[in-house]
Design an enzyme around this catalytic site. Sequence first.
Site, PDB file in Angstrom:
ATOM      1  N   GLY A   6       0.654  -1.254   0.052  1.00 37.82           N
ATOM      2  CA  GLY A   6      -0.002  -0.023  -0.212  1.00 37.82           C
ATOM      3  C   GLY A   6       0.970   1.212   0.231  1.00 37.82           C
ATOM      4  O   GLY A   6       1.987   1.479   0.897  1.00 37.82           O
TER       5      GLY A   6
ATOM      6  N   PRO B 220       2.609   5.390   1.004  1.00 36.99           N
ATOM      7  CA  PRO B 220       3.508   4.982   2.536  1.00 36.99           C
ATOM      8  C   PRO B 220       1.925   5.391   3.152  1.00 36.99           C
ATOM      9  O   PRO B 220       1.434   6.614   2.585  1.00 36.99           O
ATOM     10  CB  PRO B 220       4.341   6.256   2.011  1.00 36.99           C
ATOM     11  CG  PRO B 220       4.027   6.625   0.563  1.00 36.99           C
ATOM     12  CD  PRO B 220       3.058   5.125  -0.403  1.00 36.99           C
ATOM     13  N   GLY B 221       2.357   5.710   4.358  1.00 38.42           N
ATOM     14  CA  GLY B 221       1.349   6.566   5.524  1.00 38.42           C
ATOM     15  C   GLY B 221      -0.193   5.754   5.742  1.00 38.42           C
ATOM     16  O   GLY B 221      -1.133   6.727   6.319  1.00 38.42           O
TER      17      GLY B 221
ATOM     18  N   LYS C 297       0.244   0.354   7.314  1.00 39.04           N
ATOM     19  CA  LYS C 297       0.854  -0.843   7.346  1.00 39.04           C
ATOM     20  C   LYS C 297       1.810  -0.991   8.440  1.00 39.04           C
ATOM     21  O   LYS C 297       1.359  -2.356   9.285  1.00 39.04           O
ATOM     22  CB  LYS C 297       1.486  -0.853   6.592  1.00 39.04           C
ATOM     23  CG  LYS C 297       0.756  -0.508   5.015  1.00 39.04           C
ATOM     24  CD  LYS C 297       2.095  -0.737   3.361  1.00 39.04           C
ATOM     25  CE  LYS C 297       3.110   0.235   3.543  1.00 39.04           C
ATOM     26  NZ  LYS C 297       2.152   1.492   3.349  1.00 39.04           N
ATOM     27  N   THR C 298       2.203  -0.745   8.728  1.00 37.91           N
ATOM     28  CA  THR C 298       3.530  -0.681  10.689  1.00 37.91           C
ATOM     29  C   THR C 298       2.618  -0.534  11.401  1.00 37.91           C
ATOM     30  O   THR C 298       2.065  -1.480  12.346  1.00 37.91           O
ATOM     31  CB  THR C 298       3.955   0.572  10.548  1.00 37.91           C
ATOM     32  OG1 THR C 298       4.833   1.395   9.060  1.00 37.91           O
ATOM     33  CG2 THR C 298       5.196  -0.090  11.603  1.00 37.91           C
TER      34      THR C 298
ATOM     35  N   HIS D  14      -6.469  32.497 -13.545  1.00 38.07           N
ATOM     36  CA  HIS D  14      -6.064  31.454 -13.933  1.00 38.07           C
ATOM     37  C   HIS D  14      -6.962  30.580 -13.323  1.00 38.07           C
ATOM     38  O   HIS D  14      -7.793  29.398 -13.543  1.00 38.07           O
ATOM     39  CB  HIS D  14      -4.559  31.185 -13.517  1.00 38.07           C
ATOM     40  CG  HIS D  14      -4.218  30.004 -13.825  1.00 38.07           C
ATOM     41  ND1 HIS D  14      -3.131  29.412 -15.239  1.00 38.07           N
ATOM     42  CD2 HIS D  14      -4.172  28.782 -13.586  1.00 38.07           C
ATOM     43  CE1 HIS D  14      -3.143  28.155 -15.327  1.00 38.07           C
ATOM     44  NE2 HIS D  14      -3.489  27.966 -13.781  1.00 38.07           N
ATOM     45  N   GLU D  15      -7.114  30.629 -11.554  1.00 40.12           N
ATOM     46  CA  GLU D  15      -7.615  30.366 -10.376  1.00 40.12           C
ATOM     47  C   GLU D  15      -9.382  29.915 -11.174  1.00 40.12           C
ATOM     48  O   GLU D  15      -9.718  28.963 -10.490  1.00 40.12           O
ATOM     49  CB  GLU D  15      -7.259  30.278  -8.756  1.00 40.12           C
ATOM     50  CG  GLU D  15      -6.027  30.540  -8.709  1.00 40.12           C
ATOM     51  CD  GLU D  15      -5.220  28.682  -8.719  1.00 40.12           C
ATOM     52  OE1 GLU D  15      -5.962  27.658  -9.211  1.00 40.12           O
ATOM     53  OE2 GLU D  15      -3.966  28.720  -9.142  1.00 40.12           O
TER      54      GLU D  15
ATOM     55  N   HIS E 297      -9.976  27.629 -14.256  1.00 42.13           N
ATOM     56  CA  HIS E 297     -10.556  26.218 -12.980  1.00 42.13           C
ATOM     57  C   HIS E 297     -11.753  26.013 -12.423  1.00 42.13           C
ATOM     58  O   HIS E 297     -12.589  25.308 -13.007  1.00 42.13           O
ATOM     59  CB  HIS E 297      -9.492  26.144 -12.202  1.00 42.13           C
ATOM     60  CG  HIS E 297      -7.835  25.513 -12.626  1.00 42.13           C
ATOM     61  ND1 HIS E 297      -7.759  24.994 -13.156  1.00 42.13           N
ATOM     62  CD2 HIS E 297      -6.759  26.255 -12.285  1.00 42.13           C
ATOM     63  CE1 HIS E 297      -6.386  24.607 -13.546  1.00 42.13           C
ATOM     64  NE2 HIS E 297      -6.136  25.167 -12.938  1.00 42.13           N
TER      65      HIS E 297
HETATM   66  P1  ADP Z   1       2.682   3.247   6.772  1.00 43.43           P
HETATM   67  O1  ADP Z   1       4.038   1.847   6.961  1.00 43.43           O
HETATM   68  O2  ADP Z   1       2.183   2.594   6.266  1.00 43.43           O
HETATM   69  O3  ADP Z   1       3.663   3.843   5.870  1.00 43.43           O
HETATM   70  P2  ADP Z   1       2.352   4.059   9.458  1.00 43.43           P
HETATM   71  O4  ADP Z   1       1.568   3.226   9.959  1.00 43.43           O
HETATM   72  O5  ADP Z   1       3.923   4.442   9.620  1.00 43.43           O
HETATM   73  O6  ADP Z   1       2.222   3.861   7.781  1.00 43.43           O
HETATM   74  O7  ADP Z   1       1.970   5.055   9.474  1.00 43.43           O
HETATM   75  C1  ADP Z   1       2.075   6.086   9.376  1.00 43.43           C
HETATM   76  C2  ADP Z   1       1.047   6.566  10.588  1.00 43.43           C
HETATM   77  O8  ADP Z   1      -0.232   7.082  10.489  1.00 43.43           O
HETATM   78  C3  ADP Z   1       0.812   6.320  12.259  1.00 43.43           C
HETATM   79  O9  ADP Z   1       1.308   6.026  12.826  1.00 43.43           O
HETATM   80  C4  ADP Z   1      -1.183   6.414  12.701  1.00 43.43           C
HETATM   81  O10 ADP Z   1      -0.480   7.526  13.260  1.00 43.43           O
HETATM   82  C5  ADP Z   1      -1.484   7.259  10.984  1.00 43.43           C
HETATM   83  N1  ADP Z   1      -2.031   6.213  10.708  1.00 43.43           N
HETATM   84  C6  ADP Z   1      -2.088   5.358   9.448  1.00 43.43           C
HETATM   85  N2  ADP Z   1      -3.097   5.097   8.849  1.00 43.43           N
HETATM   86  C7  ADP Z   1      -4.378   5.082  10.335  1.00 43.43           C
HETATM   87  C8  ADP Z   1      -5.423   3.459  10.638  1.00 43.43           C
HETATM   88  N3  ADP Z   1      -6.292   3.278   9.674  1.00 43.43           N
HETATM   89  N4  ADP Z   1      -6.273   5.227  11.322  1.00 43.43           N
HETATM   90  C9  ADP Z   1      -4.947   5.158  12.205  1.00 43.43           C
HETATM   91  N5  ADP Z   1      -3.854   6.080  12.010  1.00 43.43           N
HETATM   92  C10 ADP Z   1      -3.881   5.937  11.125  1.00 43.43           C
HETATM   93 ZN    ZN Z   2      -3.656  25.858 -12.777  1.00 45.16          ZN
HETATM   94 MG    MG Z   3       6.012   1.729   7.601  1.00 43.84          MG
END
Ligand code: ADP
Ligand code: ZN
Ligand code: MG
Length: 622
Positions: A207, A209-210, A213-214, A429-430, A433
């Site tokens: 997936g 980033p962010g 997953k972790t 411009h804006e 859009h």
């Molecule tokens: P990844 O490993 O996918 O890059 P992380 O698990 O490190 O992302 O997520 C980073 C932060 O974003 C987490 O510490 C959390 O605070 C927030 N976050 C991401 N997804 C969720 C979720 N589904 N629910 C709550 N917080 C989330």
């Molecule tokens: Zn533009």
């Molecule tokens: Mg991560």
Amino acid sequence: MRNNRTWANLVPYLLMLPILIFLTTAAMRGNNIAMTYGQFVELLNRKDAQIEQVQLTLSNTVIDVKGIYNDKNGEKGFQVTLPNTETVNNGLVTTLQSKVKDGNIKIVDAYKTNPLIEALVQVIPLIIVTAVGIYFISRMSGSQNNKAFEFSKSRARLEGNIKVRFSDVAGCDEEKEEVAELISYLKGPEKYAKMGARIPKGILMVGPPGTGKTLLAKAVAGEADVPFYSISGADFVEMFVGVGASRVRDMFKKAKSTAPCIVFIDEIDAVGRQRGAGLGGGNDEREQTLNMLLVEMDGIEDNKGIVVIAATNRPDVLDPALLRPGRFDRQITVNLPDKNGRKAILEVHARNKRFEDDVDLEALAARTPGFSGADLENVLNEAAILAVRENRDRITMSNLDEAIDRTMGGPAKKSRKYSDREKTLVATHEAGHAVIGLFLEGANIVQKVTIIPRGVAGGYNLMTPKEDSMFLSTKKELLAQITGLLGGRVAEELVLGEVSTGASNDLEKVTKIAKSMVNQYGMSEAIGPVQYDSQGENVFLGRDYTSNKSYSDTVAYEIDQEIRKIVNGCYDQAKRIISEHRKDLDNIVRALIDQETLTKEDLDNIVKYGKVKPETVEETVR
Ligand code: ADP
Ligand code: ZN
Ligand code: MG
């Protein structure tokens, strides 16, 4: 470690030892009178002095004399060094012997002193030096810079007692379901063994980033209450061939000793890239590491309670061997959250924050399509910081608004001043859009237009799709997107009669969309449903560059033609719409120059009443 500690505790005492010795000997010497040869002879000849006791230390060349004598002033210690010659021996020493009271004389061979003391004298400095050495080394190993000693140790961090629970992961219901059985397995692997069921050893989370997953992997460990080893793929890759492999071995050894447990490998694409591909042939170190990882995963016996979870946002570059059964044979896709998911994530992170009553998390979720969980957390955090900066005790909706804009484009550059001409240009411009967004069916809804510069952008439009359509787009929607992006450039051309550099970002996006329509989605008339795309693989990311272009120059020419046809068609459409609604455009430009930011409601008012403030208009309309 504990051993080093006790040593370190002893060090101050050991250091004090020589000081003590010095002090006592100095004290002893302080009572003694150091005599010259002449004074000693005089002493021997004095009638009023009685030598009480004496010690002679004989060496080859000198005689050390130490003793105590008594005269009318009381007892005194004395000390003198005599040359060891025959005259002295026969003369002075014989006189001395006869003078000492009760034969109280002791003769010591300088070469045969107490062997224990002798040994101590030699060993003590050694002990001190070693102790100091050990002390410093143990201090160094406590700090970061002696990694040289533990090259082959895995860098895996062990986290026991994880606090993250499923309730902290919001909006990933399907993903949670997928991992639920892992938890029951980690809690009691024997049950599964009895049943003859084999739980996957490896799970690959895929997936952007962010997306959590972790977080999800940690939540599994937290719910099952098992240790969590986490390591990043990049930690395996080192300068020296073989280091990564031994780290992998070490990590699995540790994990086996604490099973059941979870081993989490973040960014596995750093080691798991396809072998033997990419520029410059293979990479020995990486490939050895990957091989070791495969060997170790095969080596985990079934139902021993070790689950390896890996995360990546580039599953396409992974070596197929990693995805074989018995390795990472289950994939869980963690997607960007949809609107409900975003709302749930916002709610999770809003738990510890205080908001004004008018704050509506649902509206916030609607306004943030494409935001990941990490982005949303960041928005709330930024808003909280802004609220503190304004000395409030609750977060307001405008704090949240500003926080969204910051997350998307960086902080507002309020100090950057436009010239009037530039301001008109950006506003036009804006507004272009915005007009397309307002009047073209299928185009994204304009939530907000602003001409306050942010990051590198001069101004920007916050547009959201009508529904949350993240996975599929129709041809009509894609065309509408292109038209919307071209709206800015068209407005410049129509209103000001000249074009600016401000549209380059828009044009880049336009080209990208048009190209994938032709190449990837088969949406062009002339070429039809054929895919000519090599997915833009980058050779630096471990793809072979020989497989890049699989079509002839004629086809390439046709593709170019089709792309241009699509873009030109949209350009004409944008021109039509803007000419038709020129009045609205002019009103929007005026309002933008006046108040710099317009919300969706403002825009609706402008379309309805020609002005932002309807109260004053309503009178005249009636
Ligand atoms: P990844 O490993 O996918 O890059 P992380 O698990 O490190 O992302 O997520 C980073 C932060 O974003 C987490 O510490 C959390 O605070 C927030 N976050 C991401 N997804 C969720 C979720 N589904 N629910 C709550 N917080 C989330
Ligand atoms: Zn533009
Ligand atoms: Mg991560």
